[in-house]
Design an enzyme around this catalytic site. Structure first.
Site, PDB file in Angstrom:
ATOM      1  N   THR A  72      20.731  11.917  38.161  1.00 22.77           N
ATOM      2  CA  THR A  72      21.131  11.238  36.925  1.00 22.77           C
ATOM      3  C   THR A  72      20.217  11.661  35.776  1.00 22.77           C
ATOM      4  O   THR A  72      20.681  11.954  34.672  1.00 22.77           O
ATOM      5  CB  THR A  72      21.068   9.705  37.128  1.00 22.77           C
ATOM      6  OG1 THR A  72      21.942   9.361  38.211  1.00 22.77           O
ATOM      7  CG2 THR A  72      21.476   8.956  35.877  1.00 22.77           C
ATOM      8  N   ASN A 150      32.139  14.587  43.958  1.00 19.02           N
ATOM      9  CA  ASN A 150      31.541  13.771  45.017  1.00 19.02           C
ATOM     10  C   ASN A 150      32.574  13.006  45.840  1.00 19.02           C
ATOM     11  O   ASN A 150      32.359  12.744  47.011  1.00 19.02           O
ATOM     12  CB  ASN A 150      30.515  12.789  44.433  1.00 19.02           C
ATOM     13  CG  ASN A 150      30.979  12.135  43.158  1.00 19.02           C
ATOM     14  OD1 ASN A 150      31.302  12.808  42.182  1.00 19.02           O
ATOM     15  ND2 ASN A 150      31.019  10.823  43.157  1.00 19.02           N
ATOM     16  N   GLN A 180      26.412  17.780  44.286  1.00 22.10           N
ATOM     17  CA  GLN A 180      27.103  17.812  45.579  1.00 22.10           C
ATOM     18  C   GLN A 180      27.270  19.226  46.125  1.00 22.10           C
ATOM     19  O   GLN A 180      27.610  19.397  47.293  1.00 22.10           O
ATOM     20  CB  GLN A 180      28.487  17.147  45.466  1.00 22.10           C
ATOM     21  CG  GLN A 180      28.431  15.659  45.182  1.00 22.10           C
ATOM     22  CD  GLN A 180      27.855  14.838  46.342  1.00 22.10           C
ATOM     23  OE1 GLN A 180      27.740  15.316  47.481  1.00 22.10           O
ATOM     24  NE2 GLN A 180      27.489  13.606  46.060  1.00 22.10           N
ATOM     25  N   SER A 200      20.053  16.869  43.082  1.00 23.64           N
ATOM     26  CA  SER A 200      19.451  15.606  43.530  1.00 23.64           C
ATOM     27  C   SER A 200      18.960  15.764  44.962  1.00 23.64           C
ATOM     28  O   SER A 200      19.731  16.177  45.841  1.00 23.64           O
ATOM     29  CB  SER A 200      20.499  14.497  43.468  1.00 23.64           C
ATOM     30  OG  SER A 200      20.007  13.350  44.099  1.00 23.64           O
ATOM     31  N   GLY A 201      17.690  15.437  45.196  1.00 21.39           N
ATOM     32  CA  GLY A 201      17.096  15.654  46.516  1.00 21.39           C
ATOM     33  C   GLY A 201      17.775  14.899  47.639  1.00 21.39           C
ATOM     34  O   GLY A 201      17.968  15.429  48.733  1.00 21.39           O
ATOM     35  N   HIS A 202      18.161  13.647  47.359  1.00 26.05           N
ATOM     36  CA  HIS A 202      18.636  12.820  48.481  1.00 26.05           C
ATOM     37  C   HIS A 202      20.025  13.201  48.974  1.00 26.05           C
ATOM     38  O   HIS A 202      20.518  12.618  49.935  1.00 26.05           O
ATOM     39  CB  HIS A 202      18.535  11.326  48.149  1.00 26.05           C
ATOM     40  CG  HIS A 202      19.533  10.795  47.174  1.00 26.05           C
ATOM     41  ND1 HIS A 202      20.607  10.033  47.574  1.00 26.05           N
ATOM     42  CD2 HIS A 202      19.608  10.875  45.835  1.00 26.05           C
ATOM     43  CE1 HIS A 202      21.299   9.660  46.497  1.00 26.05           C
ATOM     44  NE2 HIS A 202      20.710  10.167  45.433  1.00 26.05           N
ATOM     45  N   THR A 238       3.305  12.201  35.585  1.00 23.93           N
ATOM     46  CA  THR A 238       2.639  12.787  36.750  1.00 23.93           C
ATOM     47  C   THR A 238       3.676  13.095  37.826  1.00 23.93           C
ATOM     48  O   THR A 238       4.546  12.282  38.111  1.00 23.93           O
ATOM     49  CB  THR A 238       1.575  11.811  37.296  1.00 23.93           C
ATOM     50  OG1 THR A 238       0.664  11.556  36.233  1.00 23.93           O
ATOM     51  CG2 THR A 238       0.835  12.400  38.485  1.00 23.93           C
ATOM     52  N   CYS A 326      34.213  -1.858  43.012  1.00 24.76           N
ATOM     53  CA  CYS A 326      34.542  -3.248  42.730  1.00 24.76           C
ATOM     54  C   CYS A 326      34.029  -3.588  41.333  1.00 24.76           C
ATOM     55  O   CYS A 326      32.839  -3.680  41.119  1.00 24.76           O
ATOM     56  CB  CYS A 326      33.858  -4.125  43.764  1.00 24.76           C
ATOM     57  SG  CYS A 326      34.552  -5.749  43.838  1.00 24.76           S
TER      58      CYS A 326
END
Ligand code: PLP
Length: 391
Positions: A72, A150, A180, A200-202, A238, A326
């Site tokens: 993001t 995604n 993605q 994005s790392g995750h 940092t 939702c």
């Protein structure tokens, strides 16, 4: 109960090897890489190595890699930089199917006077390049088009998009949200028209809270995080050293696993898709005719609610996700499926399976066994479903 995790487009397991790589950088090697002493210096070396590893996966140079906190942030940084660099240009182009990280920012900017064009997609989730060609002009500051979606996994023809941007935009920047795509399909920045790209790392077996913005050498960039001189003045704060080191390892592994992703993982996805279509009448694939990521399957079942399917699957240890969000108490079908014109009845009954290298054939067999009775049971409970079953 052993969980079957098939929600990898939402987030992924941190690979054990990635975790081992980052582990020493919390309690032992916790120095600040900006420090002058040896203790910071050894961390700086590992951060440099991580930058090289990320660059290798992308076919980029290490100086083009800027570490951020998430996908993001990278998306926001790219778009905000472009409008700062081109204050005279008041037009932004994106697509109707972007992640909210891009779409919400663009819509906020439209309230501040920017002209925002949201490109349409067809019923299979594909872009109309003629619409893009007609939209790009010399007032365009940036075109932001995702590499892969995604929800559906549909892959956009990024290099064709880039050619149009360069030809007609005369200095417009081209950004792609590749959150993605990276790690799932080959990407080569050395032979690309992309100016900026988000990671994005995750999503690729690194931890949450680490991202990258690739910024092509020579592309002017204005940071929106200002403060210290980290990341060559492109992102103050940092460094999240352990997570950076983890992402470097995750990128190295992603390169090694790329072939597996595009053969074994894809074969599992395809088997799941074909068998569910065979076993469950009135089911269809969202984006099934388009080029897609090898790991993603968005499948719609008429006459049922996706959320109800997910809840029943969850009771059996199976984790997937739905195409609905939702909002304000009402179940709105996803903006992606709506943009594709997927009929309401199908959009509501859509669920997404997203696989990773950690899935097995056994996982697929379990879903093939468990899902058809779940859909049947839910259809028996709904008036339209009963009508269909009794017809
Ligand atoms: N872009 C896309 C296409 C995504 O799928 C996601 C996460 O779901 C993001 C951006 C946001 O990434 P992050 O969670 O790292 O902020």
């Amino acid at each position: 109960m052993k969980e079957i995790y098939m929600d990898n487009n939402a987030t992924t397991k941190v690979d054990e090897a990635v975790f081992e790589e980052m582990r020493p950088y919390f309690c032992d090697l916790y120095g600040n890489p900006s420090s002058m002493h040896f203790f910071g210096g050894q961390v700086q070396k590992k951060v440099d190595e991580a930058r090289n590893r990320v660059a290798n996966l992308l076919g980029a140079s290490p100086e083009e890699i800027v570490f951020t906190a998430c996908g993001t942030e990278s998306d926001n940084a790219a778009i905000r930089s472009a409008i700062e660099v081109h204050p005279e240009r008041r037009h932004i182009i994106t697509t109707r199917v972007e992640h909210p990280a891009v779409l919400t920012l663009c819509r906020n900017l439209s309230k501040r006077g920017y002209r925002v064009t949201e490109l349409n997609v067809d019923g299979e989730g594909r872009l109309d390049l003629n619409e893009l060609r007609a939209a790009v002009d010399e007032d365009t500051a940036i075109v932001s088009v995702m590499w892969a979606n995604n929800e559906t996994g549909v892959v956009f023809p990024i290099e064709e998009v880039g050619k149009i941007v360069k030809e007609k935009g005369k200095g417009a920047f081209f950004h792609t949200d590749a959150v993605q795509a990276v790690g799932k399909i080959p990407i080569n920045m050395a032979a690309s028209t992309v100016d900026m790209l988000s990671i994005s790392g995750h999503k690729l077996h690194a931890p949450k809270g680490i991202g990258v913005l690739y910024v092509r050498k020579g592309v002017p960039f204005r940071p929106f995080m200002v403060g210290g001189h980290q990341e060559h003045n492109r992102r103050a704060g940092t460094e999240n050293t352990a997570a950076i080191i983890a992402l470097g390892k995750a990128c190295e592994l992603a390169g090694q696993w790329m072939e597996d992703e595009n053969t074994r993982v894809k074969a599992m996805r395809d088997r799941l898709q074909t068998t569910l279509l065979e076993l469950i009448p009135r089911s269809r694939i969202n984006g099934g005719q388009a080029e897609r990521l090898p790991n993603t399957l968005s499948i719609a079942f008429e006459f049922v609610e996706g959320e109800a399917i997910l809840m029943l699957l969850s009771e059996k240890g199976i984790c997937a996700s739905s195409g609905s969000a939702c909002t304000s108490g009402s179940l709105e079908p996803s903006h992606v499926l709506r943009a594709m014109g997927v009929p309401f009845t199908c959009a509501h009954g859509s669920i997404r399976f997203s696989l990773s290298r950690f899935n097995t054939d056994e996982d697929i067999e379990t879903i093939i066994r468990e899902l058809p009775p779940v859909v049947r049971r839910l259809r028996e409970m709904s008036p339209f479903g009963r009508e269909f079953l009794n017809a």
